[in-house]
Motif scaffolding. Structure first.
Motif, PDB file in Angstrom:
ATOM      1  N   ASP A 313      31.674 -32.056  55.982  1.00  0.00           N
ATOM      2  CA  ASP A 313      31.707 -33.454  55.919  1.00  0.00           C
ATOM      3  C   ASP A 313      31.931 -34.036  57.365  1.00  0.00           C
ATOM      4  O   ASP A 313      31.166 -34.939  57.513  1.00  0.00           O
ATOM      5  N   ILE A 314      33.142 -33.538  57.892  1.00  0.00           N
ATOM      6  CA  ILE A 314      33.446 -34.180  59.262  1.00  0.00           C
ATOM      7  C   ILE A 314      32.355 -33.895  60.265  1.00  0.00           C
ATOM      8  O   ILE A 314      32.041 -34.708  61.210  1.00  0.00           O
ATOM      9  N   SER A 315      31.890 -32.698  60.384  1.00  0.00           N
ATOM     10  CA  SER A 315      30.754 -32.354  61.204  1.00  0.00           C
ATOM     11  C   SER A 315      29.595 -33.151  61.143  1.00  0.00           C
ATOM     12  O   SER A 315      28.759 -33.186  62.121  1.00  0.00           O
ATOM     13  N   ALA A 316      29.389 -33.502  59.922  1.00  0.00           N
ATOM     14  CA  ALA A 316      28.034 -34.511  59.766  1.00  0.00           C
ATOM     15  C   ALA A 316      28.162 -35.960  60.332  1.00  0.00           C
ATOM     16  O   ALA A 316      27.186 -36.618  60.301  1.00  0.00           O
ATOM     17  N   LEU A 317      29.464 -36.410  60.628  1.00  0.00           N
ATOM     18  CA  LEU A 317      29.778 -37.429  61.166  1.00  0.00           C
ATOM     19  C   LEU A 317      29.272 -37.892  62.757  1.00  0.00           C
ATOM     20  O   LEU A 317      29.240 -36.671  63.392  1.00  0.00           O
ATOM     21  N   PRO A 318      28.871 -39.140  63.023  1.00  0.00           N
ATOM     22  CA  PRO A 318      28.461 -39.383  64.375  1.00  0.00           C
ATOM     23  C   PRO A 318      29.664 -38.835  65.215  1.00  0.00           C
ATOM     24  O   PRO A 318      30.761 -39.200  64.777  1.00  0.00           O
ATOM     25  N   PRO A 319      29.477 -38.315  66.378  1.00  0.00           N
ATOM     26  CA  PRO A 319      30.518 -38.033  67.302  1.00  0.00           C
ATOM     27  C   PRO A 319      31.650 -39.054  67.398  1.00  0.00           C
ATOM     28  O   PRO A 319      32.709 -38.868  67.770  1.00  0.00           O
ATOM     29  N   GLU A 320      31.202 -40.567  67.596  1.00  0.00           N
ATOM     30  CA  GLU A 320      32.197 -41.406  67.592  1.00  0.00           C
ATOM     31  C   GLU A 320      33.236 -41.612  66.586  1.00  0.00           C
ATOM     32  O   GLU A 320      34.240 -41.951  66.669  1.00  0.00           O
TER      33      GLU A 320
END
Length: 456
Positions: A313-320
């Motif tokens: 879930d977290i790695s799929a977020l945009p870096p910012e």
């Protein structure tokens, strides 16, 4: 009015002695006075609450009142309500994130006439046993000792319940997130049998349930929550969840003081739970020791599976946005980046291993007694008692098994530490026996020593 239970409020409404409008105004004023210290709420709908209270008042006058009509209730922030902020306790979600559906527990409480006037705080993604969050400026505090955590992840719900923000509060639990804060705040917290309370989204171990100050209120709330909803494919068939009469004579109770892994129960905790077992024994029950059945392999496997689920879930977020996640959570999930398929599959398989072990160990007993947590509440700014992302779950060894086993488990107050912090007693029943654990909890309310006044 804030000290009244839901049962007492409904009786007073029926007699015409109280109005839902007066009660709602009193709760709103009390919460406003305490929030600067406790940080239990992330949203309050004053206008909507008062409008709902006026509509409830009209139904009581017309003789058409609903089962929970006019009773204030809070909803944990991860319980979806259409158009309402839905940020899951983390700054990593979009600032304008809202839900486009109504979660079944919210729908059932609304249909029963309860007034959902506020939403309660939680840690990032509900993955901590505290109120520490990247989204809120301050974590939720324990009303018994505001330097301490109320527990989590139903952090704000427990703080609100113990501080007198109305009688009913809704939490969720996947490894102890209702029972841990209930135990650390002296409350009644029910993790129902899996599927007893329909929920969306549904996944392994996740349930919604009540946080209240009395067993009677928990039972009242469960009766509304347990109505069917086809959106949850794990739901159980409708059943009678009302506490039944319970004769302690000859009842077999298992006493588990060592979970098999994790932190050992501290002396005051073990003493309080043992004293509860002796009280049941004096009342006619048969109490026998139950050895811990969870292994380190089971616990570590489930930890790895949860890390991978959260990492995806977290790695799929945009870096910012990923950078806004609570650093403790980022440190916890980081190892999952290198897990291979066999590691994840083995971790997932430990859920079934624990489910089988728990049900087999508990089968000889009518109920099992244990601590809720091996220690009392800890400082509010810590993510967990050890505050170590490499060892995040050492304190959930008594609660985690019963999410995986799908058994009902009830947290109640067993006593207090020398500094005055509550100590939680857990009552575990056989699968589907929610009525039974509530019944034994009600017996414990009669057997236990007089309780200290609530920190309202």
């Amino acid at each position: 009015m804030i000290q009244l239970t839901a049962t007492e409020l409904l009786a007073a409404y029926a007699r015409g002695e109280l109005s839902p409008v007066d009660v709602m105004q009193a709760v709103l004023a009390h919460a406003a006075a305490r929030e600067g210290e406790l940080h239990a709420l992330c949203a309050v709908d004053v206008d909507g609450a008062l409008a709902a209270a006026r509509a409830s008042e009209a139904r009581w006058r017309a003789g058409t009142a609903l089962p929970l009509d006019g009773v204030p209730v809070t909803l944990k922030e991860n319980i979806a309500v259409p158009g309402v902020a839905y940020r899951l306790g983390t700054a990593a979600t979009a600032t304008d994130a809202t839900a486009d559906f109504e979660a079944p527990p919210a729908a059932r409480l609304r249909e029963a006439g309860a007034i959902a006037w506020a939403r309660t705080t939680m840690p990032d993604y509900g993955m901590l046993s505290s109120g520490l969050s990247s989204l809120y400026a301050e974590p939720a505090r324990n009303p018994w000792h505001p330097a301490m955590t109320p527990g989590g992840s139903s952090a704000g719900a427990a703080a609100a319940a113990a501080a007198g923000y109305g009688p009913l509060h809704l939490g969720t639990d996947i490894g102890g997130s209702i029972r841990l804060p209930a135990g650390w705040c002296g409350l009644v917290g029910l993790k129902p049998s899996h599927g007893r309370v329909p929920i969306k989204p549904a996944y392994a171990g996740r349930v919604a349930g009540p946080l209240t100050r009395t067993v009677a209120d928990a039972a009242l709330m469960l009766a509304a929550l347990a109505r069917p909803d086809a959106r949850d494919v794990t739901q159980l068939p409708p059943g009678d969840v009302r506490p039944r009469p319970l004769d302690l004579k000859g009842l077999r109770l298992g006493l588990m003081l060592d979970a098999g892994w994790g932190e050992s129960a501290q002396a005051e905790v073990a003493a309080a739970v043992t004293a509860a077992a002796h009280a049941f024994e004096r009342a006619g029950a048969i109490v026998e020791p139950l050895a811990g059945f969870t292994t380190r392999t089971m616990a570590d496997g489930i930890d790895r599976f949860w890390r991978m689920r959260s990492w995806l879930d977290i790695s799929a977020l945009p870096p910012e946005r990923r950078a806004r996640v609570l650093p403790y959570i980022l440190d916890w999930v980081a190892p999952a980046a290198s897990y291979d398929g066999s590691t994840v599959f083995h971790g997932y398989s430990q859920m079934q291993a624990l489910r089988e072990a728990a049900n087999t160990a508990c089968e000889p007993f009518d109920f099992v007694l244990s601590p809720v947590s091996p220690m009392p509440a800890y400082p509010a700014h810590q993510a967990s008692p050890l505050h170590d992302p490499a060892r995040p779950f050492e304190h959930i060894a008594f609660t985690l098994p019963f999410n995986m086993s799908e058994q009902p488990a009830l947290a109640l107050n067993a006593g207090y530490t020398a500094p005055g912090l509550p100590i939680g007693l857990q009552v575990i029943g056989r699968r589907f026996d929610d009525a039974g654990v509530l019944a034994l909890g009600a017996v414990w309310e009669q057997l236990r020593p007089a309780q200290r006044g609530w920190p309202f």
